[in-house]
Design a protein around this motif. Sequence first.
Motif, short mmCIF file in Angstrom:
data_model
loop_
_atom_site.label_atom_id
_atom_site.label_comp_id
_atom_site.label_asym_id
_atom_site.label_seq_id
_atom_site.Cartn_x
_atom_site.Cartn_y
_atom_site.Cartn_z
N LEU A 1 -14.56 1.51 2.05
CA LEU A 1 -13.25 1.51 1.41
C LEU A 1 -13.01 2.84 0.71
CD1 LEU A 1 -10.69 -0.01 0.61
CD2 LEU A 1 -11.95 -0.98 -1.32
N TYR A 2 -14.04 3.36 0.06
CA TYR A 2 -13.91 4.66 -0.60
C TYR A 2 -13.64 5.75 0.44
CZ TYR A 2 -14.74 7.99 -4.38
OH TYR A 2 -14.58 8.96 -5.34
N PHE A 3 -14.29 5.67 1.59
CA PHE A 3 -14.06 6.63 2.68
C PHE A 3 -12.60 6.59 3.11
CE2 PHE A 3 -13.65 6.91 7.35
CZ PHE A 3 -13.93 8.26 7.53
N LEU B 1 -6.74 9.22 2.64
CA LEU B 1 -5.29 9.08 2.55
C LEU B 1 -4.68 10.30 1.87
CD1 LEU B 1 -4.99 5.33 1.48
CD2 LEU B 1 -4.41 6.31 3.72
N PRO B 2 -3.53 10.77 2.35
CA PRO B 2 -2.87 11.93 1.72
C PRO B 2 -2.28 11.55 0.38
CG PRO B 2 -1.50 11.04 3.48
CD PRO B 2 -2.78 10.28 3.53
N MET B 3 -2.90 12.04 -0.70
CA MET B 3 -2.46 11.71 -2.06
C MET B 3 -2.51 12.96 -2.92
SD MET B 3 -4.40 8.12 -2.92
CE MET B 3 -5.98 8.73 -2.33
N ARG B 4 -1.69 12.96 -3.96
CA ARG B 4 -1.80 13.98 -4.99
C ARG B 4 -3.07 13.75 -5.78
NH1 ARG B 4 2.59 16.27 -7.17
NH2 ARG B 4 0.99 17.49 -8.26
N GLU B 5 -3.59 14.80 -6.39
CA GLU B 5 -4.85 14.68 -7.12
C GLU B 5 -4.72 13.73 -8.30
OE1 GLU B 5 -8.80 15.29 -7.69
OE2 GLU B 5 -7.56 15.99 -6.03
N LYS B 6 -3.58 13.72 -8.97
CA LYS B 6 -3.40 12.82 -10.12
C LYS B 6 -3.41 11.36 -9.69
CE LYS B 6 1.65 13.32 -9.92
NZ LYS B 6 2.86 13.75 -10.66
N ASP B 7 -2.93 11.06 -8.47
CA ASP B 7 -2.99 9.69 -7.95
C ASP B 7 -4.39 9.37 -7.43
OD1 ASP B 7 -0.24 9.40 -8.44
OD2 ASP B 7 0.24 10.35 -6.52
N MET C 1 -9.42 -1.82 7.65
CA MET C 1 -8.01 -1.55 7.93
C MET C 1 -7.54 -0.27 7.23
SD MET C 1 -7.07 -3.76 10.10
CE MET C 1 -8.76 -3.81 10.71
N ILE C 2 -7.96 -0.09 5.98
CA ILE C 2 -7.55 1.13 5.26
C ILE C 2 -8.16 2.35 5.91
CG2 ILE C 2 -7.83 2.39 3.08
CD1 ILE C 2 -7.35 -0.19 1.60
N SER C 3 -9.42 2.27 6.34
CA SER C 3 -10.05 3.40 7.04
C SER C 3 -9.32 3.70 8.33
CB SER C 3 -11.53 3.09 7.31
OG SER C 3 -12.25 2.97 6.11
N ALA C 4 -8.92 2.65 9.06
CA ALA C 4 -8.19 2.84 10.31
C ALA C 4 -6.86 3.52 10.06
CB ALA C 4 -7.99 1.50 11.00
N VAL C 5 -6.13 3.05 9.05
CA VAL C 5 -4.82 3.66 8.72
C VAL C 5 -4.99 5.12 8.32
CG1 VAL C 5 -2.91 3.62 7.07
CG2 VAL C 5 -3.73 1.48 8.09
N LEU D 1 -11.13 6.65 16.80
CA LEU D 1 -11.97 6.09 15.75
C LEU D 1 -11.18 5.10 14.89
CD1 LEU D 1 -14.84 6.23 14.65
CD2 LEU D 1 -14.12 8.09 13.14
N ALA D 2 -9.89 5.37 14.71
CA ALA D 2 -9.04 4.45 13.96
C ALA D 2 -8.95 3.10 14.66
CB ALA D 2 -7.64 5.05 13.78
N TRP D 3 -8.75 3.12 15.98
CA TRP D 3 -8.65 1.86 16.72
C TRP D 3 -9.98 1.11 16.75
CZ3 TRP D 3 -4.36 -0.41 17.34
CH2 TRP D 3 -3.18 0.31 17.54
N VAL D 4 -11.08 1.84 16.77
CA VAL D 4 -12.40 1.20 16.72
C VAL D 4 -12.56 0.44 15.41
CG1 VAL D 4 -14.88 1.64 16.57
CG2 VAL D 4 -13.53 2.76 18.32
N PHE D 5 -12.09 1.02 14.30
CA PHE D 5 -12.20 0.34 13.01
C PHE D 5 -11.27 -0.87 12.94
CE2 PHE D 5 -14.43 4.05 11.16
CZ PHE D 5 -15.43 3.36 10.50
N VAL D 6 -10.15 -0.84 13.65
CA VAL D 6 -9.29 -2.03 13.72
C VAL D 6 -10.05 -3.18 14.39
CG1 VAL D 6 -7.22 -3.00 14.77
CG2 VAL D 6 -7.12 -0.75 13.70
N ILE D 7 -10.69 -2.87 15.52
CA ILE D 7 -11.47 -3.89 16.23
C ILE D 7 -12.63 -4.37 15.36
CG2 ILE D 7 -12.93 -4.29 18.25
CD1 ILE D 7 -11.22 -2.18 19.72
N TYR D 8 -13.31 -3.42 14.73
CA TYR D 8 -14.44 -3.76 13.89
C TYR D 8 -14.02 -4.62 12.70
CZ TYR D 8 -18.74 -3.15 11.22
OH TYR D 8 -19.90 -3.36 10.53
#
Length: 468
Positions: free
Chosen positions: A89-91, A96-102, A154-158, A182-189
């Motif tokens: 989940l941390y990975f 995800l594209p985020m600002r540093e403050k977020d 799911m979050i890793s896949a997204v 790799l994203a689709w593999v994580f969806v299946i996983y």
Amino acid sequence: MTLAEFLLYLIYGFAMITMGLFAIVQRDSRIINLSIVKSIKYLGLFGIFHGVGEWLSMIIRLEICHPHYYVPVYNTNSVIKAISFTFLLYFGLSLLPMREKDRRFVLKLPVILLVICLIGYSGLIIRFGAAYHIYHPIYTVFALRYILGFLSCMISAVALYINAAYIKKTKSEKISSPYKNLAWVFVIYGFIEGLLVSKADFFPANVINKDLLGASFSLAPLIIKALVGFVILLLLVKVIDTFTWEQEEKIDRLEKLRIAAEERSKLGIEIHDGIIQELFAAGLKVEYLSGHKSDEQCDKLLEEIKRDLNSSIDKIRSFISEDAHDMISLNNLKESLDKLASKLNPDQKVRITISCRISPYTSGYLPPIYATQIYYIIQEALTNVMKHAGATEADVLIESRQDHIYLTVTDNGIGFHLKNQDPNSHFGLRGMQDRAEQIGGTFTIERTMTGTLLEVEIPWKELKNGKK
């Protein structure tokens, strides 16, 4: 446990641990600025912990451990798998594209979620006994599989898919393809590991469970997980192979800077050999005329001309002899800012931290004039901090997203707010605001609970037909 199950558990655990070790040893965020490089260690830790967890599952299924240790091994396995999904989940969140403050807040969520799950898990053990989760798996299924397992996959896949889209838009389909796969593999996983649990008398385990595959395919989930482990490893190898493109682009940018420096040197020689000599000759002529004319007004006028010519010569000589470029490029902005911080703060009374996090996934580029304006905005901001803020710390952060680059300057001083000031009486503030607006940016400054926050948002210069 059948021999086939034993081999599948063994292979699956081996694949995940191998993937984890490979991911960790390949990391080098000092050289490469890709988001996945900075986050890949968490994917590696997920693989190692999850592989160990699967081997513990194998031991439990084989019933080779002493009955006295069966319950502790079961609970230890549950905790290890929870930790593994927390790393996954941390990975995903870190990609995800985020600002540093977020980002600072969002990246705390995996640990918070893990702590909540473990508190609940431990609380039930304390109240009902160590073997509670073996005979009542509802909490384990919801906390470990549905929440941590499915959510992390799911979050890793997204996140991987978003990165693939950015790379495809700014680089090429070939480079983005491994990320998308790799994203689709994580969806299946995520579907196999998170939703296909053993059938139970609670929803949704009574509807979505391993029995969907039928009794004749009882080994299917384990086979798929083993295959997924190897596919993740293979795709990770391909992803890492794509890292070289950023290094190649850096080399290309350095070559362009070298060519620009050579052109600048040629221009300096031409100015010296042509313009300066002509101006110098004109100055000599004016000096001669001023010495042979008796008209006082003429002498005064000629003296002014001579002074103007000498001023022009001095300015051109200064241009030629400058050690640094007039225009600061994005590539040397960090180095220029480090020098600026040392110059403004020689006695280190204020701890100044300069951070530059420029993602290669951008839809445009930053012209030298943009980087130069950023430099002077930071120079003015740090000067204000040194003179007026009464601060002991100042942090400068330059970070980018796909469409914008953000500049943030924070300090722990007495605080300041633009709305409470007369902009006409603060030329430094007006200068920073004007510089930001000149390059299409927005400028804000406000007081925080710990000092002052200055922020500038600047759009990337749009690429035309892939060229600057």
